[in-house]
Motif scaffolding. Sequence first.
Motif, mmCIF file in Angstrom:
data_model
loop_
_atom_site.group_PDB
_atom_site.id
_atom_site.type_symbol
_atom_site.label_atom_id
_atom_site.label_comp_id
_atom_site.label_asym_id
_atom_site.label_seq_id
_atom_site.Cartn_x
_atom_site.Cartn_y
_atom_site.Cartn_z
ATOM 1 N N THR A 56 0.904 -1.151 -0.110
ATOM 2 C CA THR A 56 -0.067 -0.068 0.100
ATOM 3 C C THR A 56 0.766 1.409 0.123
ATOM 4 O O THR A 56 2.151 1.102 0.328
ATOM 5 C CB THR A 56 -0.998 0.158 1.207
ATOM 6 N N GLU A 109 0.927 3.497 2.224
ATOM 7 C CA GLU A 109 1.307 3.830 3.433
ATOM 8 C C GLU A 109 2.734 2.949 3.810
ATOM 9 O O GLU A 109 3.512 3.325 4.612
ATOM 10 C CB GLU A 109 0.192 3.579 4.327
ATOM 11 N N GLN A 110 2.735 1.643 3.270
ATOM 12 C CA GLN A 110 3.938 0.699 3.406
ATOM 13 C C GLN A 110 4.821 1.289 2.869
ATOM 14 O O GLN A 110 6.166 1.230 3.302
ATOM 15 C CB GLN A 110 3.228 -0.680 3.098
ATOM 16 N N ALA A 162 5.707 4.510 1.928
ATOM 17 C CA ALA A 162 6.136 5.597 2.572
ATOM 18 C C ALA A 162 7.042 5.259 3.732
ATOM 19 O O ALA A 162 7.922 6.247 4.140
ATOM 20 C CB ALA A 162 4.890 6.512 3.000
ATOM 21 N N ARG A 163 7.173 4.090 4.588
ATOM 22 C CA ARG A 163 8.036 3.854 5.173
ATOM 23 C C ARG A 163 9.453 3.705 4.967
ATOM 24 O O ARG A 163 10.411 3.938 5.744
ATOM 25 C CB ARG A 163 7.589 2.600 6.194
#
Length: 186
Positions: A149, A151-152, A154-155
């Motif tokens: 995703t 969000e994943q 972005a880490r």
Amino acid sequence: MPVKARRSARLGLAFLIGASVAVLAGCGSLNGASSRIANIVTPYKVDVVQGNFVSREQVEALQPGMGRQQVREILGTPLVTSLFHADRWEYVFTLKRPGEDVQTRKLTVFFQGDVLERYEGDPMPTETEFVATLGSGAKKGKVPVLEATPEQLARYPASARPTTPPTAAPLEPASISYPPLEAPAR
């Protein structure tokens, strides 16, 4: 026998009976615990496959008048050939899976000399039907998501992620020449 001796004999007997009951009770609880463990831990049971699988497509390819070698190329080597019945080949297939009935299929091929005369046997499944039955016993788990995703992603730092897909260098044509696979038609 004196009273003290009788009393000590009774106490000793009561002690032996009590100890025996305690040991037997302990064995009963041990058996209960071991059976609970045995129910949790089960051994792996393998599928047992024996013989030659023959599909409906293979049987439909058989034609009376074919030679023994042609039949062998279509069906494979027979499981049973007999010295007493040289004009008969047996194809037997058995599949035994844990917790299911044994599947057995038989096909008998009859020859007149070296030429296929006829065949008879069980109705054979198509290759697709057979493959579908192989997967039916397997437990299907949840299929994991194979896409990250935003969000994943972005880490991770942007420098570690490629922004454009890498391009491959053009391949050089092979300089080796091979002979043709088939003889030219005349």
